[in-house]
Enzyme design. Structure first.
Site, PDB file in Angstrom:
ATOM      1  N   ASP A   1       0.427  -1.032   0.146  1.00 34.68           N
ATOM      2  CA  ASP A   1       0.290   0.140   0.092  1.00 34.68           C
ATOM      3  C   ASP A   1       0.913   1.367  -0.160  1.00 34.68           C
ATOM      4  O   ASP A   1       0.595   2.413  -0.134  1.00 34.68           O
ATOM      5  CB  ASP A   1      -0.950   0.511   1.083  1.00 34.68           C
ATOM      6  CG  ASP A   1      -0.620   0.890   2.614  1.00 34.68           C
ATOM      7  OD1 ASP A   1       0.771   0.576   2.688  1.00 34.68           O
ATOM      8  OD2 ASP A   1      -1.244   1.363   2.351  1.00 34.68           O
ATOM      9  N   GLU A   2       2.195   1.386   0.174  1.00 30.07           N
ATOM     10  CA  GLU A   2       3.138   2.357  -0.279  1.00 30.07           C
ATOM     11  C   GLU A   2       3.902   1.989  -0.909  1.00 30.07           C
ATOM     12  O   GLU A   2       4.565   1.088  -1.436  1.00 30.07           O
ATOM     13  CB  GLU A   2       2.881   2.911   1.237  1.00 30.07           C
ATOM     14  CG  GLU A   2       4.402   1.567   1.891  1.00 30.07           C
ATOM     15  CD  GLU A   2       4.332   2.246   3.017  1.00 30.07           C
ATOM     16  OE1 GLU A   2       5.194   3.276   3.585  1.00 30.07           O
ATOM     17  OE2 GLU A   2       4.724   1.288   4.241  1.00 30.07           O
TER      18      GLU A   2
HETATM   19  P1  TTP Z   1      -0.055   0.257   6.897  1.00 25.26           P
HETATM   20  O1  TTP Z   1      -0.103   1.840   5.837  1.00 25.26           O
HETATM   21  O2  TTP Z   1       1.198   0.635   7.769  1.00 25.26           O
HETATM   22  O3  TTP Z   1      -1.531   0.929   7.371  1.00 25.26           O
HETATM   23  P2  TTP Z   1      -2.666   0.953   7.148  1.00 25.26           P
HETATM   24  O4  TTP Z   1      -2.807   1.427   4.889  1.00 25.26           O
HETATM   25  O5  TTP Z   1      -3.897   0.093   7.485  1.00 25.26           O
HETATM   26  O6  TTP Z   1      -3.263   2.487   7.459  1.00 25.26           O
HETATM   27  P3  TTP Z   1      -2.778   3.852   7.089  1.00 25.26           P
HETATM   28  O7  TTP Z   1      -1.479   4.082   7.260  1.00 25.26           O
HETATM   29  O8  TTP Z   1      -3.734   4.717   7.393  1.00 25.26           O
HETATM   30  O9  TTP Z   1      -1.952   4.474   9.260  1.00 25.26           O
HETATM   31  O10 TTP Z   1       0.210  -1.170   6.118  1.00 25.26           O
HETATM   32  C1  TTP Z   1      -1.114  -1.559   5.728  1.00 25.26           C
HETATM   33  C2  TTP Z   1      -1.639  -2.623   4.706  1.00 25.26           C
HETATM   34  O11 TTP Z   1      -0.353  -3.269   5.881  1.00 25.26           O
HETATM   35  C3  TTP Z   1      -2.415  -2.567   6.302  1.00 25.26           C
HETATM   36  O12 TTP Z   1      -3.574  -2.472   6.083  1.00 25.26           O
HETATM   37  C4  TTP Z   1      -2.478  -3.993   6.988  1.00 25.26           C
HETATM   38  C5  TTP Z   1      -1.223  -4.702   6.663  1.00 25.26           C
HETATM   39  N1  TTP Z   1      -0.695  -4.462   7.623  1.00 25.26           N
HETATM   40  C6  TTP Z   1      -0.474  -5.839   8.496  1.00 25.26           C
HETATM   41  O13 TTP Z   1      -0.962  -6.587   8.232  1.00 25.26           O
HETATM   42  N2  TTP Z   1       0.247  -5.267   9.587  1.00 25.26           N
HETATM   43  C7  TTP Z   1       0.742  -4.605  10.341  1.00 25.26           C
HETATM   44  O14 TTP Z   1       1.839  -4.819  11.436  1.00 25.26           O
HETATM   45  C8  TTP Z   1       0.577  -3.786   9.835  1.00 25.26           C
HETATM   46  C9  TTP Z   1       1.332  -2.555  10.288  1.00 25.26           C
HETATM   47  C10 TTP Z   1       0.115  -3.373   8.595  1.00 25.26           C
HETATM   48 MG    MG Z   2      -1.423   2.955   5.162  1.00 25.02          MG
END
Ligand code: TTP
Ligand code: MG
Length: 391
Positions: free
Chosen positions: A119-120
């Site tokens: 997601d990034e």
């Molecule tokens: P993140 O980008 O850290 O979190 P997010 O997109 O859910 O929320 P935001 O960016 O708005 O703060 O992580 C992306 C995805 O990765 C998240 O949706 C689920 C997965 N993930 C896990 O499975 N375990 C974890 O510990 C983290 C941090 C993320």
């Molecule tokens: Mg995210």
């Protein structure tokens, strides 16, 4: 006009100061669930394991975050914080599909895209903004297109290096856009707690606190010598990032398309049985490589080059991704026969054979108690690192 003095040659493709965008989807897994199940919109949604068991929270919607729930917390604790939360098991394939769509779109702006997870991603838009286009406008456009084409929201940060671009995308989350221009970098950093900095984990935060260093401004007052004495090479990194200096390039990684191998023979092969035995040996090698790379694929392909250099490939796609040698081998007789009968000149004498598996997905190969390999889906993007197809 570009100022020649600011043209960097170190990466060959960028300009100083650089323009870096960091894009990060909001509550990614939970947002995909809310999009696909409209009844979940506006609700505290938790994606992860079973709250009755020992599951953990992968992520949760912003509605759930108001209750203090966050990633990696146990699902049981999340339930106690918000008894009305809706718990959902992850659907990795849906998240991967959304990720593919987003990464593909980012690559339509520039090839300098470095995905960090599903997601990034970082984009280096230094060159494409050299004509005067604002990086902020590109980031705005990216956010709009993501929303329009996937129904999901992303936050974006724009700055002159990765460190600050990532901090910037976090600054206005969710659904935010924030720009940190070079002249604002130092001020932005000063008041942040050191734990916000890339590479400063909980253990380092503790050590720094013991030295009286809590904020980035405190960190800036520490000498390079004292930091390297305390933290070695990392100390230099801390010294630099405290001043907003981060030279890490955006490193685009090509997506691996296939895992395969091929062989050219000193003497052409005439005997179909010999060809088949050779292909089966190659399937063993491909299977071993797939397992080492933790990949599986849905499509098995065979490549045949005839005596006259005519080259034919034939492939078969399965409903499920495979990685075992036996599953790959099972396709080989049919594929070989198809390929051999495809020679326009009616030749069956072969100088090269290849086997490849494509349509790849990331797996984690775990040997379970039964000795069966089980596939555990893993988040993360596929990258080409060392593809060697024997050519
Ligand atoms: P993140 O980008 O850290 O979190 P997010 O997109 O859910 O929320 P935001 O960016 O708005 O703060 O992580 C992306 C995805 O990765 C998240 O949706 C689920 C997965 N993930 C896990 O499975 N375990 C974890 O510990 C983290 C941090 C993320
Ligand atoms: Mg995210």
């Amino acid at each position: 006009m570009l100022d020649r003095n600011h043209l960097s040659t170190s990466y060959g493709h960028t300009v100083e100061p650089r323009k870096i965008i960091h894009v990060d989807m909001d509550a990614f897994f939970a947002a995909v669930e809310q999009r696909d199940h409209p009844g979940l919109q506006g609700q505290p949604v938790i994606v992860g394991g079973d709250p009755a068991g020992r599951g953990v929270v992968a992520t949760c919607s912003y509605e759930a975050r108001r209750f203090g729930i966050h990633s990696a917390m146990t699902a049981a604790r999340a339930k106690s914080l918000c008894p009305n939360a809706i718990f959902i098991r992850p659907r990795m394939e849906a998240y991967r599909e959304a990720s593919r769509q987003i990464m593909g779109m980012l690559r339509s702006y520039t090839s300098l895209v470095e995905p960090l997870s599903l997601d990034e991603a970082f984009l280096d838009v230094s060159v494409i903004t050299a004509n005067g286009t604002l990086a902020m406008d590109i980031a705005r456009d990216i956010r709009q297109r993501i929303k329009h084409e996937t129904g999901l929201t992303a936050s974006a940060g724009v700055s002159y290096n990765k460190l600050l671009a990532k901090l910037a995308s976090d600054w206005r989350k969710p659904d935010g856009l924030f720009v940190i221009p070079p002249e604002k970098g130092q001020d932005f950093l000063a008041s942040l707690p050191v734990g916000k900095l890339h590479g400063v984990g909980p253990a380092t935060v503790k050590k720094l606190a013991a030295m009286g260093i809590n904020t980035v401004l405190d960190l800036r007052s520490a000498s390079q010598e004292s930091l390297t004495a305390q933290f070695g090479k990392a100390g230099l990194w801390f010294y630099e990032i405290a001043r907003g200096i981060d030279r890490r390039p955006v490193q685009p990684r090509r997506q691996r398309k296939s895992v395969g191998t091929e062989r050219t023979f000193l003497e052409n092969l005439e005997d179909t049985e010999v060809m088949l035995t050779t292909l089966q040996q190659m399937a063993e090698q491909v299977a071993a490589r797939l397992q080492a790379l933790e990949l599986a694929g849905r499509t098995v392909g065979v490549k045949v080059r005839f005596l006259n250099f005519e080259t034919v490939t034939r492939a078969r796609t399965h409903a499920q991704a495979i990685w075992r040698a036996t599953d790959i081998s099972a396709c080989l007789p049919g594929l070989l026969e198809h390929a051999l009968s495809a020679s326009m000149a009616g030749i069956r004498s072969v100088r090269l054979l290849g086997v490849a598996v494509s349509g790849l997905t990331k797996i984690r190969a775990d040997l379970s108690a039964s000795g069966q390999l089980s596939l555990l889906e893993e988040s993360g993007t596929l990258h080409e690192t060392s593809f060697d197809d024997g050519r």
